[in-house]
Design a protein around this motif. Structure first.
Motif, mmCIF file in Angstrom:
data_model
loop_
_atom_site.group_PDB
_atom_site.id
_atom_site.type_symbol
_atom_site.label_atom_id
_atom_site.label_comp_id
_atom_site.label_asym_id
_atom_site.label_seq_id
_atom_site.Cartn_x
_atom_site.Cartn_y
_atom_site.Cartn_z
ATOM 1 N N VAL A 159 28.205 41.979 33.992
ATOM 2 C CA VAL A 159 28.766 42.204 34.898
ATOM 3 C C VAL A 159 29.146 43.833 34.903
ATOM 4 N N ILE B 68 27.210 42.750 39.866
ATOM 5 C CA ILE B 68 27.226 41.373 38.888
ATOM 6 C C ILE B 68 25.651 41.755 38.820
ATOM 7 N N LEU C 299 36.412 39.922 41.084
ATOM 8 C CA LEU C 299 35.350 39.435 39.713
ATOM 9 C C LEU C 299 35.641 37.414 40.347
#
Length: 142
Positions: A137, A43, A107
């Motif tokens: 991402v 991220i 995630l």
């Protein structure tokens, strides 16, 4: 001019290595990536450069990123902080003032950890920047 560009790029790469927030694991000789990094979710929080915008790197590195990292628990593998120095193209503006990246295993676990803390994270922005970040991402593939 070429000399200045090469020198700038060398200084930039040296700075990013020095600014890394974690101990670097042993690298694979084939692709310069650790086996533990492949498949991780990255991220990236990018802070675009613009006239009149500010960024307090000291606060970001000492307070903000450790705060967010603390929310991520055992899902967090590592995080890095990068300070923008130049665009890499002569006479072009700096694209980003800074980039913070979290490397996580999942995630969905990242999102679950951030959701209840989103207001605290956003409230802290005013302590180090007046820039709206861009979030990207990705999955580490190599």
């Amino acid at each position: 001019m070429k000399f200045k560009l090469i020198l700038s790029l060398l200084l930039l790469s040296s700075y990013f290595v020095a600014l890394s927030q974690e101990k670097q694991p042993e690298k694979s000789s084939k692709h310069n990536i650790t086996a533990t990094e492949k498949g991780l979710i990255k991220i990236s929080i990018l802070y675009p450069y613009a006239e009149g915008k500010n960024f307090n790197m000291e606060y970001y590195a000492a307070k903000h990123m450790p705060m967010v990292a603390g929310f991520l628990g055992s899902n967090l593998v590592k995080y890095t902080i990068e300070k923008g120095l130049s665009s890499g193209i002569p006479d072009q503006p700096l694209p980003f003032m800074a980039i913070g990246s979290f490397y996580v295993k999942s995630l969905s676990e990242y999102q679950a950890a951030i959701a209840p803390n989103r207001d605290a994270i956003r409230a802290d922005f005013t302590n180090y920047t007046n820039v709206t970040p861009v979030i990207f991402v990705s999955e580490v593939v190599q």
